[in-house]
Design a protein around this motif. Structure first.
Motif, PDB file in Angstrom:
ATOM      1  N   GLY A 130      18.047  60.921  67.583  1.00 15.44           N
ATOM      2  CA  GLY A 130      16.974  60.649  66.638  1.00 15.44           C
ATOM      3  C   GLY A 130      17.379  60.981  65.218  1.00 15.44           C
ATOM      4  N   PHE A 131      17.994  62.135  65.038  1.00 14.50           N
ATOM      5  CA  PHE A 131      18.472  62.510  63.703  1.00 14.50           C
ATOM      6  C   PHE A 131      19.639  61.624  63.268  1.00 14.50           C
ATOM      7  CE2 PHE A 131      15.929  66.214  64.451  1.00 14.50           C
ATOM      8  CZ  PHE A 131      15.688  66.775  63.210  1.00 14.50           C
ATOM      9  N   PHE A 132      20.587  61.403  64.170  1.00 13.08           N
ATOM     10  CA  PHE A 132      21.800  60.694  63.785  1.00 13.08           C
ATOM     11  C   PHE A 132      21.516  59.248  63.373  1.00 13.08           C
ATOM     12  CE2 PHE A 132      25.396  57.937  64.843  1.00 13.08           C
ATOM     13  CZ  PHE A 132      26.371  58.493  64.025  1.00 13.08           C
ATOM     14  N   VAL A 154      30.689  58.321  67.834  1.00 11.29           N
ATOM     15  CA  VAL A 154      30.546  58.376  66.378  1.00 11.29           C
ATOM     16  C   VAL A 154      31.872  58.056  65.695  1.00 11.29           C
ATOM     17  CG1 VAL A 154      29.957  59.849  64.429  1.00 11.29           C
ATOM     18  CG2 VAL A 154      28.669  60.044  66.567  1.00 11.29           C
ATOM     19  N   ILE A 155      32.969  58.579  66.221  1.00  8.02           N
ATOM     20  CA  ILE A 155      34.272  58.283  65.622  1.00  8.02           C
ATOM     21  C   ILE A 155      34.593  56.799  65.739  1.00  8.02           C
ATOM     22  CG2 ILE A 155      36.754  58.614  65.983  1.00  8.02           C
ATOM     23  CD1 ILE A 155      36.272  61.548  66.316  1.00  8.02           C
ATOM     24  N   THR A 156      34.232  56.184  66.844  1.00  2.00           N
ATOM     25  CA  THR A 156      34.441  54.736  66.985  1.00  2.00           C
ATOM     26  C   THR A 156      33.666  53.965  65.923  1.00  2.00           C
ATOM     27  OG1 THR A 156      34.772  54.959  69.376  1.00  2.00           O
ATOM     28  CG2 THR A 156      34.193  52.775  68.547  1.00  2.00           C
ATOM     29  N   LEU A 157      32.394  54.305  65.725  1.00  2.00           N
ATOM     30  CA  LEU A 157      31.589  53.639  64.693  1.00  2.00           C
ATOM     31  C   LEU A 157      32.154  53.898  63.303  1.00  2.00           C
ATOM     32  CD1 LEU A 157      27.975  54.367  66.017  1.00  2.00           C
ATOM     33  CD2 LEU A 157      29.301  52.253  66.236  1.00  2.00           C
ATOM     34  N   ALA A 158      32.644  55.119  63.075  1.00  2.00           N
ATOM     35  CA  ALA A 158      33.214  55.443  61.777  1.00  2.00           C
ATOM     36  C   ALA A 158      34.468  54.613  61.501  1.00  2.00           C
ATOM     37  CB  ALA A 158      33.534  56.936  61.708  1.00  2.00           C
ATOM     38  N   LEU A 159      35.334  54.471  62.499  1.00  2.00           N
ATOM     39  CA  LEU A 159      36.549  53.677  62.313  1.00  2.00           C
ATOM     40  C   LEU A 159      36.230  52.200  62.084  1.00  2.00           C
ATOM     41  CD1 LEU A 159      38.866  55.298  65.013  1.00  2.00           C
ATOM     42  CD2 LEU A 159      39.005  55.567  62.528  1.00  2.00           C
ATOM     43  N   ILE A 160      35.231  51.690  62.797  1.00  2.00           N
ATOM     44  CA  ILE A 160      34.811  50.303  62.559  1.00  2.00           C
ATOM     45  C   ILE A 160      34.318  50.154  61.126  1.00  2.00           C
ATOM     46  CG2 ILE A 160      33.137  48.525  63.191  1.00  2.00           C
ATOM     47  CD1 ILE A 160      33.240  49.597  66.050  1.00  2.00           C
TER      48      ILE A 160
END
Length: 509
Positions: A213-215, A277-283
């Motif tokens: 929810g926060f993220f 989260v790291i996957t989304l960040a790299l994308i």
């Protein structure tokens, strides 16, 4: 002290709205400079040993455990200083532009800018989750009117899209905030104080649901792929000054929230969600840079470069290491300095050329060398040139990424090459080549315009060669956060020469 810092620009916004139009800009700039002075006093009062300082706490809604609670740690202090620096620079850079906004006018622009400043400062200082949520949502009001009331054709649609995305994130955040109340009430007296929630045993399943929810709310605000689509439209249609306020201040709330609330309240869930989260960040890093290369609108390009940069900041946060955390904090500050300079100088270029289309601009450096030089420095800061402060941030994030996994680092460093392409190609197309007849009369920057950008340029160079002041503030906060999460760092320790000599003597003996 923090209450004064927050309420001064908020009260100033009301005062400016009531003042005559002829003095509104001068009064607004004076209030912004006074807020800057208070921010400097706050920084001077801060001790470098870490922890939350300058705290204030008063009961607000006793039945729900809600407090008016303020305090700053290293992360909050640096973002406070960034905010109080950028606002007077934006007002100085946009001094004459808001006058042409028809009925909205300069008075409205200044008032909404001060309101956004005060609410953003409240976000960075709030240590009660409910108070944080209230001001988190309240920032949307001045932001919406700044985007929708000023800028280019199509700004109303861009403002509405921005608002819908942010309200959706706020609704999800509200559900998580209510969930925190339920969990804390089940374990005794309900409380929204961050100090209480950090010690709360939330439970694995509940903690993971609340974390998301926060993220999600913070990923929209930051922004992060795939919740980023409002960003380019907003930066394209808004004024350059509004772009600075949104990307360099308001969007920092997203990565600030990830570090303070996601990692601080939900350490187990944060580590569990790290691969996603790291996957989304790299994308975000790669996709933002690739899409930026193909842009023709210079403001849209700057917006998409920020998508790539926020991916790197998020990557640093979720590598769960001292290098990554420190790099992320420095990146928040240095991105704000570099991107603000790029927005403002691009705005000067737009004022002179009458277009934001990159393909329609060329040969400007021959007739406006100061403008061209400042655009080049701001662009080189964006691509992380050594000697400019963003390089330090990127280096720390890349070290943390490779330490996390070699393939994470290998993907992240592609941003170096891609950023060089979109920055240098943009500069080549706009500044070099033959000067067309219609551009031969282009005026170079004036004293006021240079003065609005000069502090940013000085900061980029100064912190590029001497980042110690930023590190001294951020390192204790990151160390406390890693300890709170139970993470043991493998970072090397420095052994002093006298200790080395003692060890050698013991070995000889």
């Amino acid at each position: 002290m923090l209450s004064l810092l927050i309420w001064l620009p908020l009260a100033g916004a009301v005062a400016v709205a009531l003042l005559p139009r002829t003095v509104s800009k001068t009064a607004g700039l004076g209030i912004a400079l006074a807020t800057l002075v208070v921010g400097v006093v706050v920084a001077a009062s801060y001790e470098l040993d870490g922890g939350r300082q300058l705290t204030e706490e008063r009961e607000w809604i006793e039945a729900f455990g809600v407090h008016y609670a303020l305090g700053v740690d290293g992360l909050g202090l640096l973002l406070v200083l960034l905010t109080v620096l950028l606002v007077p620079l934006v007002l100085g850079a946009e001094w004459f532009k808001a006058d042409a906004a028809g009925s909205a006018g300069a008075r409205s622009f200044v008032a909404w800018t001060l309101a956004l400043e005060g609410l953003s400062l409240a976000v960075f200082c709030a240590t009660d989750v409910f108070l944080f949520y209230v001001v988190f949502e309240a920032t949307l009001i001045p932001a919406y009117f700044l985007v929708g009331g000023f800028g280019r054709d199509g700004r109303s649609a861009a403002a509405l899209k921005f608002l819908m995305f942010q309200l959706a994130g706020g609704l999800i955040l509200l559900a998580a905030v209510i969930g925190l109340y339920v969990v804390s009430a089940q374990q005794g007296e309900p409380s929204y104080l961050l100090s209480d929630l950090e010690r709360l045993d939330i439970g694995t399943e509940a903690g993971r649901w609340l974390f998301f929810g926060f993220f999600i709310a913070f990923a929209i605000k930051a922004p992060l792929f795939p919740l980023h689509t409002w960003l380019a439209d907003t930066t394209e249609k808004a004024t350059p000054g509004t772009g600075v306020l949104l990307v360099c201040i308001l969007d920092k709330i997203g990565t600030f929230g990830m570090m303070r609330f996601c990692l601080g309240i939900f350490p187990e869930a944060s580590q569990w969600a790290t691969p996603l989260v790291i996957t989304l960040a790299l994308i975000s890093v790669v996709y933002g840079a690739l899409v930026a290369i193909g842009q023709d609108d210079i403001f849209r390009l700057i917006g998409l470069t920020s998508l790539s940069h926020f991916g790197l900041i998020t990557l640093g946060v979720f590598t769960m290491s001292s290098q990554g955390g420190t790099g992320a904090i420095l990146y928040m500050v240095n991105h704000g300095l570099g991107t603000a300079a790029l927005f403002l100088v691009a705005g000067y270029l737009y004022d002179r050329s009458g277009t934001s289309s990159i393909r329609e601009m060329r040969g400007v450096e021959k007739v406006a060398p100061v403008l061209a030089g400042l655009l080049l420095v701001a662009g080189l800061a964006t691509l992380g040139l050594p000697g400019l402060s963003p390089f330090i941030s990127e280096f720390l994030v890349f070290v943390a990424a490779f330490d996390h996994a070699w393939y994470v680092g290998a993907i992240a460093v592609t941003a170096v090459v891609l950023s060089a392409i979109y920055v240098l190609w943009m500069y080549q197309r706009t500044m070099t080549g033959p000067t067309p007849p219609e551009a031969e009369t282009t005026k170079d920057l004036g004293v006021r315009e240079i003065a609005a950008v000069a502090p940013l340029m000085v900061a980029l160079v100064f912190f590029g060669f001497y980042p110690a002041p930023l590190l001294d503030v951020s390192n204790p906060m990151v160390g406390d956060l890693m300890q709170h999460m139970g993470i043991q760092d493998d970072a090397p320790t420095v052994v002093h020469a006298d200790t080395d000599a003692e060890h050698e003597g013991e070995a000889a003996h």
